[in-house]
Design a protein around this motif. Sequence first.
Motif, short mmCIF file in Angstrom:
data_model
loop_
_atom_site.label_atom_id
_atom_site.label_comp_id
_atom_site.label_asym_id
_atom_site.label_seq_id
_atom_site.Cartn_x
_atom_site.Cartn_y
_atom_site.Cartn_z
N VAL A 27 0.84 -1.20 0.00
CA VAL A 27 0.00 0.00 0.00
C VAL A 27 0.87 1.25 0.00
O VAL A 27 0.44 2.32 -0.43
N GLU A 28 2.07 1.12 0.53
CA GLU A 28 3.10 2.14 0.43
C GLU A 28 4.38 1.42 0.03
O GLU A 28 4.42 0.19 -0.02
N GLU A 29 5.43 2.15 -0.24
CA GLU A 29 6.67 1.51 -0.66
C GLU A 29 7.17 0.56 0.42
O GLU A 29 7.44 0.97 1.55
N ASN A 30 7.24 -0.72 0.07
CA ASN A 30 7.74 -1.76 0.97
C ASN A 30 6.95 -1.85 2.28
O ASN A 30 7.50 -2.19 3.32
N THR A 31 5.66 -1.54 2.22
CA THR A 31 4.78 -1.65 3.39
C THR A 31 3.46 -2.28 2.98
O THR A 31 2.82 -1.83 2.02
N CYS A 32 3.06 -3.31 3.71
CA CYS A 32 1.77 -3.96 3.51
C CYS A 32 0.92 -3.74 4.76
O CYS A 32 1.44 -3.46 5.84
N THR A 33 -0.40 -3.89 4.62
CA THR A 33 -1.31 -3.70 5.75
C THR A 33 -2.17 -4.93 5.95
O THR A 33 -2.80 -5.41 4.99
N LEU A 34 -2.20 -5.42 7.19
CA LEU A 34 -3.05 -6.55 7.56
C LEU A 34 -4.26 -6.01 8.31
O LEU A 34 -4.13 -5.32 9.32
#
Length: 225
Positions: A191-198
Amino acid sequence: MTSTHPASSYRTLASFSRIQLLFFLQQRGTMTVGDLAEASGLHHNTTREHLHRLIGDGFVTCTPEAKDCKGRPRMLYSASAGQADGDDPVRAQKAEAAELHGDQVRRMLRVEAVIHSPLQRQLDALDDHLDESGFDATLDVDGEHVHLHECPYIDMVRLHPEVCRVHFGLLKGLLEVTRGPLSADALHPLVEENTCTLDLHRSDEEPVFAPRPEPAIIYHGVSGL
């Protein structure tokens, strides 16, 4: 996140061949070595070696096929996600170790927490898995979103998006196995550079954490200092 033990899960999941075998098991259910070797294009012996590694880390289970006739039964492999604690001793042992480790960390940090509750057990298990897998994580103030930073598998993800589907299946199964109010609703890759959201869902109304002005580093289920 903090860790005092080797990141075994990171080394296991860093192999795309093992991720691929997990993907097939999550999508298709129980399979034999022959089924998996054919689906993946791997040699039977190589497939067995990868499966033994996945079993040793609690990601896969193996049971003999029930049969009435004589002869050696085939071994059937399944993804561990969603099985009861008593049916998966490796995952049960890891959950107990995560709970103990979480208690030790909280005492060192002098953080008051509800220890041995189902919620705490789930958060400890989630924290240990993410830590062993090589992620940094922050929890939103609403307690419903965990942001996974600095994905250690980013290069593999760019080539093979199914890696994220496998990891979501592992997180979802982990929360189911540890039996508490939390469940995993969705994983949003990059969702952002090198960041995922659970996305998390909680089955009751009690807040997971007291409100804080900024996301908190997860220290075994409690907000960072």
